[in-house]
Design a protein around this motif. Structure first.
Motif, PDB file in Angstrom:
ATOM      1  N   GLU A 104       3.855 -31.415 -43.110  1.00  0.00           N
ATOM      2  CA  GLU A 104       5.241 -30.969 -43.305  1.00  0.00           C
ATOM      3  C   GLU A 104       5.738 -30.226 -42.069  1.00  0.00           C
ATOM      4  OE1 GLU A 104       8.051 -28.309 -46.271  1.00  0.00           O
ATOM      5  OE2 GLU A 104       5.895 -28.205 -46.485  1.00  0.00           O
ATOM      6  N   LYS A 105       4.913 -29.335 -41.523  1.00  0.00           N
ATOM      7  CA  LYS A 105       5.303 -28.587 -40.330  1.00  0.00           C
ATOM      8  C   LYS A 105       5.521 -29.525 -39.143  1.00  0.00           C
ATOM      9  CE  LYS A 105       5.064 -24.592 -42.277  1.00  0.00           C
ATOM     10  NZ  LYS A 105       6.302 -23.940 -42.692  1.00  0.00           N
ATOM     11  N   LEU A 106       4.666 -30.548 -39.023  1.00  0.00           N
ATOM     12  CA  LEU A 106       4.830 -31.522 -37.945  1.00  0.00           C
ATOM     13  C   LEU A 106       6.115 -32.324 -38.129  1.00  0.00           C
ATOM     14  CD1 LEU A 106       1.153 -32.774 -37.621  1.00  0.00           C
ATOM     15  CD2 LEU A 106       2.448 -31.513 -35.881  1.00  0.00           C
ATOM     16  N   ARG A 107       6.447 -32.649 -39.353  1.00  0.00           N
ATOM     17  CA  ARG A 107       7.650 -33.442 -39.616  1.00  0.00           C
ATOM     18  C   ARG A 107       8.935 -32.637 -39.395  1.00  0.00           C
ATOM     19  NH1 ARG A 107       6.246 -34.755 -44.318  1.00  0.00           N
ATOM     20  NH2 ARG A 107       7.413 -33.239 -45.528  1.00  0.00           N
TER      21      ARG A 107
ATOM     22  N   CYS B 284       7.676 -29.069 -35.604  1.00  0.00           N
ATOM     23  CA  CYS B 284       6.936 -29.158 -34.338  1.00  0.00           C
ATOM     24  C   CYS B 284       6.887 -30.591 -33.810  1.00  0.00           C
ATOM     25  CB  CYS B 284       5.512 -28.650 -34.543  1.00  0.00           C
ATOM     26  SG  CYS B 284       5.456 -26.932 -35.109  1.00  0.00           S
ATOM     27  N   PRO B 285       7.182 -30.769 -32.532  1.00  0.00           N
ATOM     28  CA  PRO B 285       7.219 -32.113 -31.954  1.00  0.00           C
ATOM     29  C   PRO B 285       5.841 -32.752 -31.755  1.00  0.00           C
ATOM     30  CG  PRO B 285       7.668 -30.498 -30.264  1.00  0.00           C
ATOM     31  CD  PRO B 285       7.593 -29.753 -31.567  1.00  0.00           C
ATOM     32  N   ASP B 286       4.776 -31.939 -31.779  1.00  0.00           N
ATOM     33  CA  ASP B 286       3.437 -32.496 -31.643  1.00  0.00           C
ATOM     34  C   ASP B 286       2.394 -31.479 -32.105  1.00  0.00           C
ATOM     35  OD1 ASP B 286       2.806 -30.729 -29.446  1.00  0.00           O
ATOM     36  OD2 ASP B 286       3.756 -32.145 -28.080  1.00  0.00           O
ATOM     37  N   LEU B 287       1.150 -31.924 -32.156  1.00  0.00           N
ATOM     38  CA  LEU B 287       0.055 -31.095 -32.654  1.00  0.00           C
ATOM     39  C   LEU B 287      -0.171 -29.856 -31.791  1.00  0.00           C
ATOM     40  CD1 LEU B 287      -2.275 -30.633 -34.619  1.00  0.00           C
ATOM     41  CD2 LEU B 287      -3.663 -32.176 -33.204  1.00  0.00           C
ATOM     42  N   HIS B 288      -0.051 -29.992 -30.487  1.00  0.00           N
ATOM     43  CA  HIS B 288      -0.280 -28.848 -29.604  1.00  0.00           C
ATOM     44  C   HIS B 288       0.793 -27.772 -29.801  1.00  0.00           C
ATOM     45  CE1 HIS B 288      -3.711 -30.629 -27.697  1.00  0.00           C
ATOM     46  NE2 HIS B 288      -3.032 -31.751 -27.548  1.00  0.00           N
ATOM     47  N   ASP B 289       2.017 -28.191 -30.038  1.00  0.00           N
ATOM     48  CA  ASP B 289       3.088 -27.238 -30.320  1.00  0.00           C
ATOM     49  C   ASP B 289       2.828 -26.521 -31.648  1.00  0.00           C
ATOM     50  OD1 ASP B 289       5.734 -26.113 -29.570  1.00  0.00           O
ATOM     51  OD2 ASP B 289       6.340 -27.061 -31.464  1.00  0.00           O
ATOM     52  N   LEU B 290       2.391 -27.253 -32.645  1.00  0.00           N
ATOM     53  CA  LEU B 290       2.048 -26.652 -33.939  1.00  0.00           C
ATOM     54  C   LEU B 290       0.942 -25.615 -33.772  1.00  0.00           C
ATOM     55  CD1 LEU B 290       2.265 -27.029 -37.229  1.00  0.00           C
ATOM     56  CD2 LEU B 290       0.069 -28.118 -36.853  1.00  0.00           C
ATOM     57  N   SER B 291      -0.088 -25.978 -33.029  1.00  0.00           N
ATOM     58  CA  SER B 291      -1.208 -25.068 -32.800  1.00  0.00           C
ATOM     59  C   SER B 291      -0.764 -23.798 -32.082  1.00  0.00           C
ATOM     60  CB  SER B 291      -2.301 -25.759 -31.981  1.00  0.00           C
ATOM     61  OG  SER B 291      -2.853 -26.819 -32.708  1.00  0.00           O
ATOM     62  N   ALA B 292       0.092 -23.957 -31.098  1.00  0.00           N
ATOM     63  CA  ALA B 292       0.588 -22.797 -30.356  1.00  0.00           C
ATOM     64  C   ALA B 292       1.492 -21.935 -31.232  1.00  0.00           C
ATOM     65  CB  ALA B 292       1.336 -23.248 -29.110  1.00  0.00           C
ATOM     66  N   CYS B 293       2.369 -22.570 -31.969  1.00  0.00           N
ATOM     67  CA  CYS B 293       3.328 -21.856 -32.816  1.00  0.00           C
ATOM     68  C   CYS B 293       2.621 -21.025 -33.885  1.00  0.00           C
ATOM     69  CB  CYS B 293       4.272 -22.866 -33.454  1.00  0.00           C
ATOM     70  SG  CYS B 293       5.557 -22.128 -34.455  1.00  0.00           S
ATOM     71  N   TYR B 294       1.572 -21.582 -34.469  1.00  0.00           N
ATOM     72  CA  TYR B 294       0.867 -20.900 -35.557  1.00  0.00           C
ATOM     73  C   TYR B 294      -0.463 -20.296 -35.113  1.00  0.00           C
ATOM     74  CZ  TYR B 294       4.414 -22.629 -38.654  1.00  0.00           C
ATOM     75  OH  TYR B 294       5.619 -22.864 -39.265  1.00  0.00           O
ATOM     76  N   GLU B 295      -0.689 -20.288 -33.806  1.00  0.00           N
ATOM     77  CA  GLU B 295      -1.877 -19.671 -33.207  1.00  0.00           C
ATOM     78  C   GLU B 295      -3.173 -20.162 -33.859  1.00  0.00           C
ATOM     79  OE1 GLU B 295      -1.130 -15.455 -33.356  1.00  0.00           O
ATOM     80  OE2 GLU B 295       0.554 -15.622 -31.983  1.00  0.00           O
TER      81      GLU B 295
ATOM     82  N   ASN C  44       3.250 -38.566 -35.309  1.00  0.00           N
ATOM     83  CA  ASN C  44       3.183 -37.107 -35.325  1.00  0.00           C
ATOM     84  C   ASN C  44       2.767 -36.592 -36.699  1.00  0.00           C
ATOM     85  OD1 ASN C  44       3.360 -34.497 -34.206  1.00  0.00           O
ATOM     86  ND2 ASN C  44       5.415 -34.232 -35.015  1.00  0.00           N
ATOM     87  N   GLN C  45       1.663 -37.168 -37.197  1.00  0.00           N
ATOM     88  CA  GLN C  45       1.130 -36.702 -38.474  1.00  0.00           C
ATOM     89  C   GLN C  45      -0.356 -37.034 -38.567  1.00  0.00           C
ATOM     90  OE1 GLN C  45       2.486 -38.820 -42.008  1.00  0.00           O
ATOM     91  NE2 GLN C  45       3.140 -40.534 -40.745  1.00  0.00           N
ATOM     92  N   PHE C  46      -1.007 -36.387 -39.495  1.00  0.00           N
ATOM     93  CA  PHE C  46      -2.397 -36.715 -39.779  1.00  0.00           C
ATOM     94  C   PHE C  46      -2.401 -37.855 -40.781  1.00  0.00           C
ATOM     95  CE2 PHE C  46      -3.108 -32.694 -37.772  1.00  0.00           C
ATOM     96  CZ  PHE C  46      -4.351 -32.838 -37.181  1.00  0.00           C
ATOM     97  N   LYS C  47      -3.177 -38.906 -40.458  1.00  0.00           N
ATOM     98  CA  LYS C  47      -3.249 -40.101 -41.294  1.00  0.00           C
ATOM     99  C   LYS C  47      -4.687 -40.372 -41.669  1.00  0.00           C
ATOM    100  CE  LYS C  47       0.614 -42.898 -40.003  1.00  0.00           C
ATOM    101  NZ  LYS C  47       1.020 -44.186 -39.443  1.00  0.00           N
ATOM    102  N   ASN C  48      -4.862 -41.008 -42.820  1.00  0.00           N
ATOM    103  CA  ASN C  48      -6.175 -41.420 -43.268  1.00  0.00           C
ATOM    104  C   ASN C  48      -6.664 -42.563 -42.382  1.00  0.00           C
ATOM    105  OD1 ASN C  48      -8.351 -42.469 -44.841  1.00  0.00           O
ATOM    106  ND2 ASN C  48      -7.467 -41.425 -46.581  1.00  0.00           N
TER     107      ASN C  48
END
Length: 66
Positions: free
Chosen positions: A22-25, A28-39, A61-65
């Motif tokens: 949900e946060k990625l959608r 956040c534009p990508d995983l690295h931005d999400l990681s930085a934003c939420y430390e 830009n999401q985690f998939k099975n």
């Protein structure tokens, strides 16, 4: 108000997957931005979701099975 994801390693993996995608959608534009934003360490987050059978897909830009 940002959700506190500092304890992501203790969270239920299935719930974490939903929150992260949900946060990625929406935020956040990508995983690295999400990681930085939420430390959160990118590799630790990806490894936790990998245990549930998910990998990060850069095209969607999401985690998939897999």
């Amino acid at each position: 108000m940002k959700m506190d994801l500092s304890n992501f390693e203790q969270m239920d993996t299935a719930i974490l997957l939903g929150i992260v995608n949900e946060k990625l959608r929406l935020e956040c534009p990508d995983l690295h931005d999400l990681s930085a934003c939420y430390e959160m360490p990118t590799e630790a987050l990806a490894n936790k979701l990998y245990t549930l059978g998910y990998h990060y897909d850069t095209k969607t830009n999401q985690f998939k099975n897999f």
